[in-house]
Scaffold this active site. Structure first.
Site, mmCIF file in Angstrom:
data_model
loop_
_atom_site.group_PDB
_atom_site.id
_atom_site.type_symbol
_atom_site.label_atom_id
_atom_site.label_comp_id
_atom_site.label_asym_id
_atom_site.label_seq_id
_atom_site.Cartn_x
_atom_site.Cartn_y
_atom_site.Cartn_z
ATOM 1 N N ARG A 269 0.821 -1.221 0.000
ATOM 2 C CA ARG A 269 0.000 0.000 0.000
ATOM 3 C C ARG A 269 0.852 1.267 0.000
ATOM 4 O O ARG A 269 0.487 2.259 0.633
ATOM 5 C CB ARG A 269 -0.931 0.040 1.227
ATOM 6 C CG ARG A 269 -1.987 -1.020 1.224
ATOM 7 C CD ARG A 269 -3.194 -0.552 0.426
ATOM 8 N NE ARG A 269 -4.115 -1.652 0.247
ATOM 9 C CZ ARG A 269 -5.331 -1.688 0.757
ATOM 10 N NH1 ARG A 269 -5.787 -0.685 1.452
ATOM 11 N NH2 ARG A 269 -6.096 -2.726 0.534
ATOM 12 N N ARG B 6 -3.931 6.359 0.341
ATOM 13 C CA ARG B 6 -4.526 7.555 0.933
ATOM 14 C C ARG B 6 -3.631 8.346 1.878
ATOM 15 O O ARG B 6 -3.964 9.470 2.232
ATOM 16 C CB ARG B 6 -5.836 7.189 1.630
ATOM 17 C CG ARG B 6 -6.953 7.036 0.596
ATOM 18 C CD ARG B 6 -8.284 6.816 1.220
ATOM 19 N NE ARG B 6 -8.400 5.433 1.662
ATOM 20 C CZ ARG B 6 -9.555 4.864 2.000
ATOM 21 N NH1 ARG B 6 -10.666 5.555 1.980
ATOM 22 N NH2 ARG B 6 -9.580 3.599 2.374
ATOM 23 N N ARG C 279 -8.029 11.134 -6.144
ATOM 24 C CA ARG C 279 -9.307 10.521 -5.752
ATOM 25 C C ARG C 279 -10.450 11.528 -5.712
ATOM 26 O O ARG C 279 -11.616 11.150 -5.757
ATOM 27 C CB ARG C 279 -9.161 9.821 -4.396
ATOM 28 C CG ARG C 279 -8.512 8.467 -4.476
ATOM 29 C CD ARG C 279 -9.435 7.389 -5.045
ATOM 30 N NE ARG C 279 -10.300 6.834 -4.018
ATOM 31 C CZ ARG C 279 -11.601 6.979 -3.968
ATOM 32 N NH1 ARG C 279 -12.231 7.680 -4.895
ATOM 33 N NH2 ARG C 279 -12.300 6.450 -2.991
ATOM 34 N N ASP D 239 -6.486 -3.688 -7.743
ATOM 35 C CA ASP D 239 -7.044 -4.265 -6.523
ATOM 36 C C ASP D 239 -7.260 -5.757 -6.712
ATOM 37 O O ASP D 239 -7.531 -6.204 -7.831
ATOM 38 C CB ASP D 239 -8.368 -3.603 -6.141
ATOM 39 C CG ASP D 239 -8.742 -3.944 -4.713
ATOM 40 O OD1 ASP D 239 -8.204 -3.312 -3.791
ATOM 41 O OD2 ASP D 239 -9.533 -4.887 -4.513
ATOM 42 N N TYR E 210 -14.198 -12.651 0.171
ATOM 43 C CA TYR E 210 -15.038 -11.496 -0.192
ATOM 44 C C TYR E 210 -16.277 -11.938 -0.977
ATOM 45 O O TYR E 210 -17.369 -11.407 -0.779
ATOM 46 C CB TYR E 210 -14.239 -10.483 -1.017
ATOM 47 C CG TYR E 210 -13.262 -9.687 -0.180
ATOM 48 C CD1 TYR E 210 -13.675 -8.546 0.496
ATOM 49 C CD2 TYR E 210 -11.940 -10.085 -0.051
ATOM 50 C CE1 TYR E 210 -12.796 -7.816 1.277
ATOM 51 C CE2 TYR E 210 -11.046 -9.365 0.724
ATOM 52 C CZ TYR E 210 -11.479 -8.232 1.391
ATOM 53 O OH TYR E 210 -10.610 -7.521 2.173
HETATM 54 O O1 1CP Z 1 0.190 0.377 -3.260
HETATM 55 C C1 1CP Z 1 -0.315 -0.760 -3.329
HETATM 56 O O2 1CP Z 1 -0.113 -1.630 -2.465
HETATM 57 C C2 1CP Z 1 -1.055 -1.138 -4.607
HETATM 58 C C3 1CP Z 1 -2.455 -1.144 -4.619
HETATM 59 C C4 1CP Z 1 -3.362 -2.107 -3.887
HETATM 60 C C5 1CP Z 1 -3.179 -3.438 -3.488
HETATM 61 C C6 1CP Z 1 -1.923 -4.269 -3.567
HETATM 62 C C7 1CP Z 1 -4.696 -1.761 -3.565
HETATM 63 C C8 1CP Z 1 -5.296 -0.459 -3.807
HETATM 64 N N1 1CP Z 1 -5.319 -2.865 -3.062
HETATM 65 C C9 1CP Z 1 -4.421 -3.903 -2.984
HETATM 66 C C10 1CP Z 1 -4.665 -5.259 -2.525
HETATM 67 C C11 1CP Z 1 -5.843 -5.546 -1.693
HETATM 68 N N2 1CP Z 1 -7.142 -5.089 -1.834
HETATM 69 C C12 1CP Z 1 -5.843 -6.466 -0.631
HETATM 70 C C13 1CP Z 1 -4.643 -7.261 -0.224
HETATM 71 C C14 1CP Z 1 -3.705 -6.383 0.524
HETATM 72 C C15 1CP Z 1 -4.145 -6.051 1.905
HETATM 73 O O3 1CP Z 1 -4.358 -7.001 2.648
HETATM 74 O O4 1CP Z 1 -4.216 -4.855 2.206
HETATM 75 C C16 1CP Z 1 -7.132 -6.524 -0.099
HETATM 76 C C17 1CP Z 1 -7.611 -7.344 1.076
HETATM 77 C C18 1CP Z 1 -7.949 -5.664 -0.871
HETATM 78 C C19 1CP Z 1 -9.404 -5.425 -0.722
HETATM 79 C C20 1CP Z 1 -9.655 -3.988 -0.530
HETATM 80 N N3 1CP Z 1 -9.722 -3.083 -1.552
HETATM 81 C C21 1CP Z 1 -9.760 -3.283 0.672
HETATM 82 C C22 1CP Z 1 -9.655 -3.904 2.058
HETATM 83 C C23 1CP Z 1 -10.994 -4.017 2.660
HETATM 84 C C24 1CP Z 1 -10.978 -4.914 3.885
HETATM 85 O O5 1CP Z 1 -11.491 -6.030 3.771
HETATM 86 O O6 1CP Z 1 -10.451 -4.507 4.932
HETATM 87 C C25 1CP Z 1 -9.951 -1.917 0.362
HETATM 88 C C26 1CP Z 1 -10.143 -0.765 1.314
HETATM 89 C C27 1CP Z 1 -9.918 -1.813 -1.059
HETATM 90 C C28 1CP Z 1 -9.952 -0.576 -1.879
HETATM 91 C C29 1CP Z 1 -8.578 -0.098 -2.176
HETATM 92 N N4 1CP Z 1 -7.651 -0.836 -2.885
HETATM 93 C C30 1CP Z 1 -6.502 -0.088 -3.044
HETATM 94 C C31 1CP Z 1 -6.709 1.176 -2.390
HETATM 95 C C32 1CP Z 1 -5.707 2.302 -2.354
HETATM 96 C C33 1CP Z 1 -8.007 1.158 -1.857
HETATM 97 C C34 1CP Z 1 -8.683 2.295 -1.133
HETATM 98 C C35 1CP Z 1 -9.497 2.984 -2.170
HETATM 99 C C36 1CP Z 1 -9.784 4.400 -1.863
HETATM 100 O O7 1CP Z 1 -9.006 5.279 -2.284
HETATM 101 O O8 1CP Z 1 -10.830 4.658 -1.257
#
Ligand code: 1CP
Length: 345
Positions: free
Chosen positions: A27, A31, A40, A76, A153
């Site tokens: 990540r 944000r 965003r 994602d 999910y």
């Molecule tokens: O910088 C990076 O790491 C690249 C981008 C990235 C990656 C690798 C994003 C962007 N998502 C992910 C993987 C991801 N997505 C995972 C595995 C990693 C982890 O465990 O954190 C998971 C579980 C998700 C599912 C997901 N997508 C969540 C988690 C929700 C939960 O169950 O707690 C969320 C919040 C998202 C949306 C998302 N994906 C990525 C971002 C930056 C965001 C937030 C979006 C926003 O700006 O509102």
């Protein structure tokens, strides 16, 4: 490319010696960065992912600021679910929502096949745009969710604490569970190979929520599917296999595959490395919450992690999970510089 010229991250993933320990952060785009928040304001999360130029820009944002050894594709793990017909939405402020969760045998039977090329082809375009813009010494990491975490999910309909729907399906209807994971595993392998063909130099498989399972359940319900994905990937491209809450699962994760096993912060790095074996690499494992404290405070923790790695080739520095949104940008800067400074050999 001869090894001496290849990015440090790839050398470490192959357990070759490097002058400093390579570092990137899960990540690292997101944000906590003001330039990400500005993007965003103009685009929804899905629009950012689907627009290759915008997604490439977000991928590059942290690399422009910090001396990172890798960029991770901005995308994602759930994008691959759009064609399944489960109603994926990234709801504002709530994270992902699946409007038609898959709870029973009939739901699994109704799933549509995933046509990766036509549904997530935009991701491959992002990889090409990023690779052209990235300096040669910075590796580009592609990624996907591992079958269990993505299935969680699909079955729960969103984030979960106890994974009760997931476990009920798994225990009560194992045939449907295995069918669901087969569908996801096949699509995931195609998806990762597409990223590799487009220019991803390493890939990470995120099994973020696997720590909810006991080892016997992991072996029966998950390991064969994760192994299918990893075995189907183009040879020669390092695979990082990551999960959290995995202290009791590490030997089985290693059995499922991966050149590098990602460790969370709950396991001491040396104990984790012994558990997976020194014939694979490890990635990790600073507690992401440590970055909320002053750099002088987390510096001691960085030193301790490097000491546990003991200078052995095959360590990639990372957090034990993703950067928290509340993290000060200067702390990330300090961390990345500090890892290179303290690990110089
Ligand atoms: O910088 C990076 O790491 C690249 C981008 C990235 C990656 C690798 C994003 C962007 N998502 C992910 C993987 C991801 N997505 C995972 C595995 C990693 C982890 O465990 O954190 C998971 C579980 C998700 C599912 C997901 N997508 C969540 C988690 C929700 C939960 O169950 O707690 C969320 C919040 C998202 C949306 C998302 N994906 C990525 C971002 C930056 C965001 C937030 C979006 C926003 O700006 O509102």
């Amino acid at each position: 490319m001869p090894d001496a010229d290849s990015p440090l991250l790839l050398r470490a993933a192959r357990r070759q010696p490097t002058p400093v320990t390579p570092v990137w952060l899960m990540r690292q785009a997101g944000r906590y960065l003001p330039e990400y928040r500005a993007m965003r304001e103009r685009h929804s999360f899905l629009d950012l992912c689907r627009n290759a130029e915008a997604a490439a820009e977000v991928t590059l944002q942290p690399v422009r600021r910090f001396p990172l050894d890798a960029a991770i594709l901005f995308a994602d793990i759930l994008l691959i679910l759009e064609p399944l017909g489960v109603g994926l939405e990234f709801a504002r402020g709530e994270g992902p929502v699946i409007h038609r969760p898959v709870r029973g045998e009939a739901d699994v039977a109704r799933l549509k096949p995933i046509d990766v090329a036509s549904s997530v082809g935009f991701v491959f375009e992002t990889v090409r745009v990023v690779r052209r813009a990235l300096p040669a010494k910075v590796a580009l990491i592609g990624f996907a969710g591992a079958p269990f975490t993505v299935a969680s999910y699909v079955v729960e309909g969103g984030a979960s604490r106890d994974y009760l729907h997931t476990k009920r399906l798994m225990y009560e209807a194992p045939g449907s569970w295995h069918r669901l994971l087969e569908i996801l595993a096949e699509a995931t392998a195609t998806y990762l190979n597409g990223q590799i063909d487009a220019g991803a130099q390493a890939v990470q498989l995120f099994d973020s929520w696997i720590g909810t399972l006991a080892p016997d359940d992991y072996r029966t319900y998950v390991l064969p599917h994760t192994r299918t994905v990893i075995r189907a990937l183009r040879p020669g491209v390092p695979v990082i296999h990551f999960g959290t809450g995995t202290a009791t699962l590490l030997p089985l994760m290693r059995e499922a595959g991966g050149d590098v096993i990602g460790l969370d912060w709950r396991v001491p790095l040396d104990a984790g490395w012994s558990a997976v074996g020194h014939d694979v690499g490890v990635q990790g494992n600073l507690d992401p919450a440590a970055l909320l404290a002053r750099p002088a405070v987390f510096r001691e923790r960085v030193k301790a992690i490097l000491a546990r790695a003991g200078g052995r080739p095959g360590h990639i520095f990372n957090l034990g999970h993703g950067v928290h949104q509340q993290t000060p940008v200067e702390h990330v800067q300090a961390l990345v510089e500090m890892v290179h400074e303290l690990s110089a050999r």
